[in-house]
Design a protein around this motif. Structure first.
Motif, PDB file in Angstrom:
ATOM      1  N   ASP A   1      -1.991 -10.944  22.947  1.00 38.36           N
ATOM      2  CA  ASP A   1      -2.357 -10.104  21.797  1.00 38.36           C
ATOM      3  C   ASP A   1      -1.318 -10.168  20.687  1.00 38.36           C
ATOM      4  O   ASP A   1      -1.620  -9.902  19.535  1.00 38.36           O
ATOM      5  CB  ASP A   1      -2.640  -8.657  22.209  1.00 38.36           C
ATOM      6  N   CYS A   2      -0.081 -10.550  21.023  1.00 38.30           N
ATOM      7  CA  CYS A   2       0.966 -10.735  20.006  1.00 38.30           C
ATOM      8  C   CYS A   2       1.136 -12.203  19.624  1.00 38.30           C
ATOM      9  O   CYS A   2       1.974 -12.528  18.780  1.00 38.30           O
ATOM     10  CB  CYS A   2       2.301 -10.207  20.517  1.00 38.30           C
ATOM     11  N   LEU A   3       0.358 -13.072  20.278  1.00 39.19           N
ATOM     12  CA  LEU A   3       0.447 -14.517  20.050  1.00 39.19           C
ATOM     13  C   LEU A   3       1.865 -15.033  20.310  1.00 39.19           C
ATOM     14  O   LEU A   3       2.389 -15.835  19.554  1.00 39.19           O
ATOM     15  CB  LEU A   3       0.006 -14.890  18.629  1.00 39.19           C
ATOM     16  N   THR A   4       2.482 -14.573  21.409  1.00 34.05           N
ATOM     17  CA  THR A   4       3.863 -14.958  21.684  1.00 34.05           C
ATOM     18  C   THR A   4       4.044 -15.493  23.096  1.00 34.05           C
ATOM     19  O   THR A   4       3.335 -15.109  24.034  1.00 34.05           O
ATOM     20  CB  THR A   4       4.839 -13.789  21.483  1.00 34.05           C
ATOM     21  N   LEU A   5       5.045 -16.349  23.212  1.00 32.13           N
ATOM     22  CA  LEU A   5       5.501 -16.885  24.483  1.00 32.13           C
ATOM     23  C   LEU A   5       7.010 -16.716  24.482  1.00 32.13           C
ATOM     24  O   LEU A   5       7.698 -17.219  23.587  1.00 32.13           O
ATOM     25  CB  LEU A   5       5.115 -18.366  24.608  1.00 32.13           C
ATOM     26  N   GLU A   6       7.518 -15.969  25.461  1.00 32.89           N
ATOM     27  CA  GLU A   6       8.944 -15.660  25.503  1.00 32.89           C
ATOM     28  C   GLU A   6       9.596 -16.351  26.687  1.00 32.89           C
ATOM     29  O   GLU A   6       9.053 -16.373  27.790  1.00 32.89           O
ATOM     30  CB  GLU A   6       9.142 -14.151  25.624  1.00 32.89           C
ATOM     31  N   HIS A   7      10.764 -16.921  26.436  1.00 36.23           N
ATOM     32  CA  HIS A   7      11.555 -17.552  27.499  1.00 36.23           C
ATOM     33  C   HIS A   7      13.023 -17.268  27.246  1.00 36.23           C
ATOM     34  O   HIS A   7      13.554 -17.636  26.198  1.00 36.23           O
ATOM     35  CB  HIS A   7      11.300 -19.058  27.527  1.00 36.23           C
ATOM     36  N   LYS A   8      13.650 -16.598  28.199  1.00 35.95           N
ATOM     37  CA  LYS A   8      15.075 -16.260  28.094  1.00 35.95           C
ATOM     38  C   LYS A   8      15.406 -15.613  26.753  1.00 35.95           C
ATOM     39  O   LYS A   8      16.290 -16.057  26.031  1.00 35.95           O
ATOM     40  CB  LYS A   8      15.933 -17.488  28.339  1.00 35.95           C
ATOM     41  N   SER A   9      14.662 -14.607  26.403  1.00 35.47           N
ATOM     42  CA  SER A   9      14.840 -13.820  25.173  1.00 35.47           C
ATOM     43  C   SER A   9      14.515 -14.571  23.888  1.00 35.47           C
ATOM     44  O   SER A   9      14.669 -14.029  22.806  1.00 35.47           O
ATOM     45  CB  SER A   9      16.262 -13.259  25.082  1.00 35.47           C
ATOM     46  N   LYS A  10      14.068 -15.815  23.994  1.00 36.38           N
ATOM     47  CA  LYS A  10      13.629 -16.550  22.807  1.00 36.38           C
ATOM     48  C   LYS A  10      12.114 -16.397  22.703  1.00 36.38           C
ATOM     49  O   LYS A  10      11.386 -16.791  23.611  1.00 36.38           O
ATOM     50  CB  LYS A  10      14.007 -18.021  22.896  1.00 36.38           C
ATOM     51  N   ILE A  11      11.667 -15.820  21.603  1.00 39.11           N
ATOM     52  CA  ILE A  11      10.241 -15.579  21.394  1.00 39.11           C
ATOM     53  C   ILE A  11       9.689 -16.625  20.440  1.00 39.11           C
ATOM     54  O   ILE A  11      10.216 -16.826  19.350  1.00 39.11           O
ATOM     55  CB  ILE A  11      10.001 -14.163  20.846  1.00 39.11           C
TER      56      ILE A  11
END
Length: 135
Positions: A50-60
């Motif tokens: 819903d936010c169109l995001t992919l987060e990995h190790k605090s990098k969005i």
């Protein structure tokens, strides 16, 4: 595909109602309407459609709507093959898009997901794609 979605969503505890109409024809995935306030773990990633995001190790990383829809479709069918035709039908409905459009989205998603060596998008030659968790 319908069986894939039903099985995958049941396994993930997501209601099938609202995601797609399984009566006559599977309809398009609309993450901005369907997935409100839901996050999903894909390996070491946190995927928030819903936010169109992919987060990995605090990098969005901000995803496009089409990247989001394709990734979500592959996610609900984790470790199962999704054909190109199913992706076209689910994501683009009756709109004609080139194979290159889907190839580009898959390439971009692979690049993003490469930060976790346990997650991959496999090409099943002549058929489609499979999001695989190798952990």
């Amino acid at each position: 595909m319908q069986a894939c979605l039903q099985r995958a969503l049941k396994d993930k505890g997501t209601e099938i109602d609202g995601l797609c109409n399984l009566g006559q024809q599977v309809k398009a995935i609309e993450p901005d309407v369907i997935l409100m306030n839901k996050t999903f773990s894909i390996g070491s990633f946190i995927f928030t459609p819903d936010c169109l995001t992919l987060e990995h190790k605090s990098k969005i990383t901000r995803l496009s709507i089409y990247q989001t829809k394709v990734l979500y479709l592959l996610y609900v069918c984790m470790n199962m093959v999704v054909t190109r035709e199913e992706i076209y039908r689910m994501i683009w409905h009756d709109v004609v898009v080139t194979d290159q459009s889907l190839n580009n989205i898959i390439s971009q998603l692979r690049k993003l997901l490469s930060a976790d060596s346990h997650i991959s998008i496999d090409t099943i030659r002549g058929v489609g794609y499979r999001l695989k968790n190798n952990s």
